[in-house]
Structures are given as C-alpha cells and as structure tokens.
Design an enzyme around this catalytic site. Structure first.
Site, short mmCIF file in Angstrom:
data_model
loop_
_atom_site.label_atom_id
_atom_site.label_comp_id
_atom_site.label_asym_id
_atom_site.label_seq_id
_atom_site.Cartn_x
_atom_site.Cartn_y
_atom_site.Cartn_z
N VAL A 246 0.78 5.63 -11.67
CA VAL A 246 1.73 6.61 -11.11
C VAL A 246 2.57 5.95 -10.01
O VAL A 246 3.77 6.21 -9.88
CB VAL A 246 0.98 7.87 -10.60
CG1 VAL A 246 1.94 8.81 -9.89
CG2 VAL A 246 0.30 8.58 -11.76
N GLY A 247 1.95 5.05 -9.24
CA GLY A 247 2.67 4.34 -8.19
C GLY A 247 3.86 3.57 -8.75
O GLY A 247 4.94 3.53 -8.17
N GLU A 264 0.08 3.84 -1.73
CA GLU A 264 -1.32 3.42 -1.51
C GLU A 264 -2.06 3.63 -2.82
O GLU A 264 -2.37 4.76 -3.19
CB GLU A 264 -1.97 4.25 -0.40
CG GLU A 264 -1.33 4.07 0.97
CD GLU A 264 -1.29 2.64 1.44
OE1 GLU A 264 -2.05 1.80 0.91
OE2 GLU A 264 -0.47 2.34 2.32
N CYS A 298 -10.81 4.52 -2.58
CA CYS A 298 -9.98 3.39 -3.01
C CYS A 298 -10.49 2.11 -2.37
O CYS A 298 -10.21 1.02 -2.84
CB CYS A 298 -8.52 3.63 -2.70
SG CYS A 298 -8.21 3.93 -0.98
C1 UN1 Z 1 -9.01 6.37 0.19
O1 UN1 Z 1 -10.03 6.27 -0.49
O2 UN1 Z 1 -7.92 6.71 -0.36
O3 UN1 Z 1 -11.45 3.32 4.82
C2 UN1 Z 1 -8.97 6.22 1.66
C3 UN1 Z 1 -11.93 4.25 4.19
C4 UN1 Z 1 -11.44 5.64 4.52
C5 UN1 Z 1 -10.20 6.00 3.77
C6 UN1 Z 1 -10.24 5.77 2.30
N1 UN1 Z 1 -11.22 5.70 5.94
O4 UN1 Z 1 -12.76 4.10 3.33
#
Ligand code: UN1
Length: 533
Positions: A246-247, A264, A298
């Site tokens: 999608v990005g 992101e 992520c």
């Molecule tokens: C995400 O999974 O989109 O650093 C963000 C981390 C969290 C944020 C994750 N503060 O794992």
C-alpha cells in the site's frame, strides 16, 4: 462539547461515528462490525463504512478548518496538546482496557501504548513555543534573511490496528501543532479506540474542522478514497503506517502530485547474537522482540542471527523459554501475549508454516492455532472463540528462504546460523527491508561496525528491536519506508515546508550575486597589476 459515542442498545458495544467539520455523522447502511479477537462473540464496536462522498466532505471541512487553525499562534495550538496530555493521563486505564478488548493487546502493553501518546503530546506542547526558524546573514548590506516553517495544508492520516493510539498520535499531534488540519482514517480493526481518542481531542478544545475522522476499510474503502484525494487536489500530504504494497501505491499517487508522503512500512528486523554476548540478556531480548504483542509490531524481530559457537545454547534456551510463555485473555495481567488482531493475520501466519517447510526450514517449535482440547499448558483464554496462536520458531533458516525475506505478523521467528561479525552483518542486511535492528555483544569494535554498516533506520545495542522512545526519529529505509521520520524534532520536517524570506531596507535595488560580488572586487588589489609587464 457533548459526546455521542454510546452503546448500540447492545451491552458493551460502542457506536463509532465519522467526525466532519465538528459534527458527528452516524453510519448509513454500510456498517463495520469489530469483534473482540479474544472472544468473537463480543461485538466491541460498530462503525460507519465511509464512501467517496464522505471522504470528500471531510477533506472540504479540513480545508475550512485549516484557514483558521494555520493562523492560530503555535503556542495556542500547543495549549490544546497540554490539555490532551492531561486528559490522556486521566483516561489511561479505561482507554488501555478498551484498546486491549478491541485489538487483543495485553493490558500492560496497552497502557504503554497510551503512555506513548502522552509522551508525544507532552513533547509537542513545548515545541509550540519553539517551532524555530533561523536568521541568516545576507551577502548584501541593509538586508535581512529569515526562514519560517509553514504548514502544508490538509494532511490525510491512515493508520494500522496494532498501535491504535500511539502511532496515530505520532502523526496527528505534530501535524496539528505545525498548523495543518487532518483527515484521519483509522484502522478498521480499532474504530472504537480511535473514537475514544478523538473524544479526548474534542474535549481538549480543538476547533471544528481541524481534526476530521472517516471510518472504513483501506482497499476499496475510505483509505483508498483518501489517497484519491491527493490527485483531486484536496489533500496536501499523506502520512501512512501499514504494508509496503500500500505504501508503494501511496508513493506513486503522491509522486504524480509532486508530494512527499510519510511512509512507515513493513520490516524483517534482524537481531544478532554474537559469540561473546551476555546470553541471558540476549535470550530475554529475543523473546520479547519475537513474541511480545504476539509478534504484531513492525519492529518485531523476524530473523535471529546467531554465531555458531553459541547456537546450541541459544536454540535450547529460546525454545524452552518460548514454550513457557503464557497465552490468554489480554486483560489478564499475567499473560505474555494475547490473540492475533484479526483473521487475516492468523491465516497468513498459518500459511507461513507450510512456506517455511517447503523451503527446507525445520520447526524447532511448531506454533499452531489454539483450538479447544489442544490448549497449551497454562492457557488462560477462550480457545473456541479467540484467535490464539502458540509460538513458532523455525531453525536452520537460510537467508534466501521466503520466510527469511517476507514479513509475517504473528508469533513466529527464524534462527539463522552465521560465523562471525562479517556473516552476521551480511545476513542482517540480507533483506529488502531496513526498519529496526539489534545486536548483542560485549565487543566495542563489533558494536561500532554494526552501527556503521547495518542498513536500518533504528539500531539497538544489547536491547530488543522493539520499544522505540517517543522523541527519537522512528522510521526505516528500503522497503520499510521512503526515509521520512516520525517523532521528535525530526518529524517537523514532515509536516512543514521551509519558506525563505528576505527584507531589503537599502532603499535601492540590490542584486544578489552581482552587486555584492562587485563591491568586494573593487576593494581588492587588481590581480593584473601583480603580473610582470
Ligand atoms: C509499529 O509497530 O507500527 O518501537 C510501531 C516500538 C513501538 C512502536 C511500534 N514503540 O515497537
């Protein structure tokens, strides 16, 4: 302001609304049903499934809101964030509990995710008294040069379901502080949490039209319509957290309109354990990076890259510790992790098992969906109605296998054996992603090399791949994003454009590069006079 988020006549069901130009707009015929992933009989939220016209109206309202908000002094805009931080702190526990019920995040982590939004609001409330530009010396006399940060206009925000308060706060809070207005399309997995967050923004005193919310699906729904608003000229910037696929679509649409989106995206994050590492610490970090949030960050670890000298110890300790993790109801304070957020993640995670085996990987721990009668020891959830999965660890994974290359949200991680720092770095850089990374070692030289040579936006030394702090730049390279960053002072560049201003008080036309250059030449001795005749 009066809030109308209420129960739908069904006990415990929240009715989410679209919020456009300061007005609550209820769902028409199309309604999203969000069910608790720990108990599919629990209907948590009903939300509107917005169409193209709903999204268009939200963008128009945001355009009107922008005219007023962009002229509100930044310290006054920041005062809304001061109140938001306080309201979030007061609401932390009920908000965390609701979030836990809606997406299955363990309650301790849900509290942490609300805290991340509090930290963000507190950081940017003070930024309202900075938002500095520069004064720059001019090459000409009686002339002054300045730079100003200017807002972009209407910002479209599209967010994922795994961090439904923290990640939206990373985008919405700085976008608003910089003087933009926002149209937010929250994840269809967390419309109720989004509505409660919106309620706090409203109570903090945000004027009408400044923050607008449209619910709905991404593909073929409100998310896609919001992206279409770029080329329709209604959106000046998109900020997106979600999949790489999608990005790419957003990047293409934004590119045609000559905009820079904030993207992101995914990750396949490496966690390296060298032979000299503190193994207890490394196992602790690997366990949390891989199975915390059921592997649905992520920043979760995808590949654990281990020096061959310590592989036997890492293999047995990790397998033992992972099999002892407690799964169950996310509201139970003692669980290690709860259910998967949705059926789609669960299905992809189930397919990943076959993919790994087909490519020749071995199962050190055979993670399976939890079903009635097959519950793991200590299980504390509803196996019949919840989307639970036990930890999966693949062993003897090579970097060219699909499971080593492809992101998979869920409790799964790969063990990759290497010999020394060179091979470890090659494996860690051996995916198209570049979000987060970690190394466990006591060797300062290895730390330095890892910091310098890893192609990732974020790097931990003797710490997990997850858990970025709210005032450090967050983001990745390659398939993990387009190089834009969130959080801290760095995100200001994502939500402002620089304006250069010059003020000439000389009362005559001074020509840059011409008048100034001539003046200095006249003062210097002539070069021709130095030459022998
Ligand atoms: C995400 O999974 O989109 O650093 C963000 C981390 C969290 C944020 C994750 N503060 O794992």
């Amino acid at each position: 302001m009066q809030s109308k988020a209420q129960s739908a006549g069904l006990p415990h069901t929240l009715v989410a609304y679209n919020f456009v130009g300061g007005k609550e707009i209820s769902a028409g015929e199309a309604v999203l049903h969000r069910k608790n992933p720990a108990n599919r009989n629990d209907l948590v939220t009903l939300a509107p499934e917005s169409g193209l016209t709903d999204v268009q109206k939200a963008c128009e309202a945001a355009r009107v809101g922008f005219a007023r908000w962009s002229r509100t002094p930044a310290p006054q805009r920041a005062a809304v964030l001061t109140r938001l931080a306080r309201l979030l702190s007061e609401a932390k526990e009920p908000l965390a509990r609701f979030c836990s019920r809606e997406i299955g995040k363990p309650i301790r982590e849900a509290r942490g995710s609300v805290q991340e939004a509090i930290d963000t609001a507190e950081f940017f409330q003070s930024e309202g008294r900075r938002l500095y530009g520069q004064t720059v010396p001019s090459e000409l006399a009686n002339k002054e040069l300045f730079t100003y940060r200017r807002p972009l206009g209407v910002v479209g925000v599209i967010t994922a379901g795994n961090f439904p308060i923290a990640v939206p706060s990373w985008k919405i809070i700085p976008a608003l502080l910089c003087g933009n207005s926002v149209v937010w399309k929250p994840s269809e997995d967390a419309p109720g949490t989004a509505t409660l967050f919106l309620e706090l923004f409203r109570r903090a005193g945000l004027p009408d039209g400044v923050l607008n919310v449209v619910h709905g699906r991404g593909a073929g729904g409100a998310g896609e319509h919001l992206i279409a608003m770029i080329e329709a000229g209604h959106v000046d910037k998109i900020s997106f957290t979600g999949s790489t696929a999608v990005g790419r679509q957003i990047g293409a649409a934004a590119g045609r309109a000559l905009q820079v989106p904030s993207l992101e995206l995914g990750g396949k994050n490496p966690l390296v354990i060298l032979a000299d590492a503190d193994l207890d610490l490394a196992i602790e970090g690997a366990l949390w990076a891989s199975f915390g949030t059921a592997g649905q960050r992520c920043t979760s670890a995808g590949n654990i890259i281990v020096d061959r000298h310590v592989m036997p110890s890492v293999r047995s300790a990790l397998a033992r510790r992972a099999s002892e993790l407690k799964l169950g109801d996310p509201l139970d304070e003692s669980v290690s992790y709860g259910p998967l957020i949705n059926e789609r993640f669960l299905e992809r995670w189930i397919v990943q098992r076959a993919t790994g085996l087909e490519d020749g990987a071995e199962l050190l721990l055979d993670g399976r969906r939890v079903s009635p009668g097959q519950e793991p020891p200590g299980f504390a959830g509803d196996a019949e109605n919840g989307l639970y999965a036990t930890p999966r660890i693949f062993d003897r994974v090579r970097m060219n296998m699909r499971i080593a290359q492809e992101e998979c949200f869920g409790p799964t991680v790969n063990l990759v054996e290497v010999d020394g720092i060179d091979q470890a770095l090659a494996a860690a850089n051996g995916t198209p992603y570049g979000l987060s990374s970690a190394i466990y070692t006591r060797d300062a030289g290895a730390m330095l090399r890892f910091k310098e040579e890893i192609r990732a936006g974020m790097t931990s030394i003797n710490n997990s791949t997850t858990g970025a702090e709210a005032h450090l730049p967050f983001g990745g390279n390659g398939w993990s994003g387009n190089g834009t960053r969130e959080s801290g002072i760095w995100v200001l560049d994502a939500y402002t454009r620089w304006q250069a201003v010059n003020v000439d008080l000389s009362g005559k036309l001074q020509k840059a590069q011409i008048d100034g250059a001539d003046a200095s030449l006249q003062a210097a001795p002539s070069f021709a006079e130095l030459l022998p005749r």
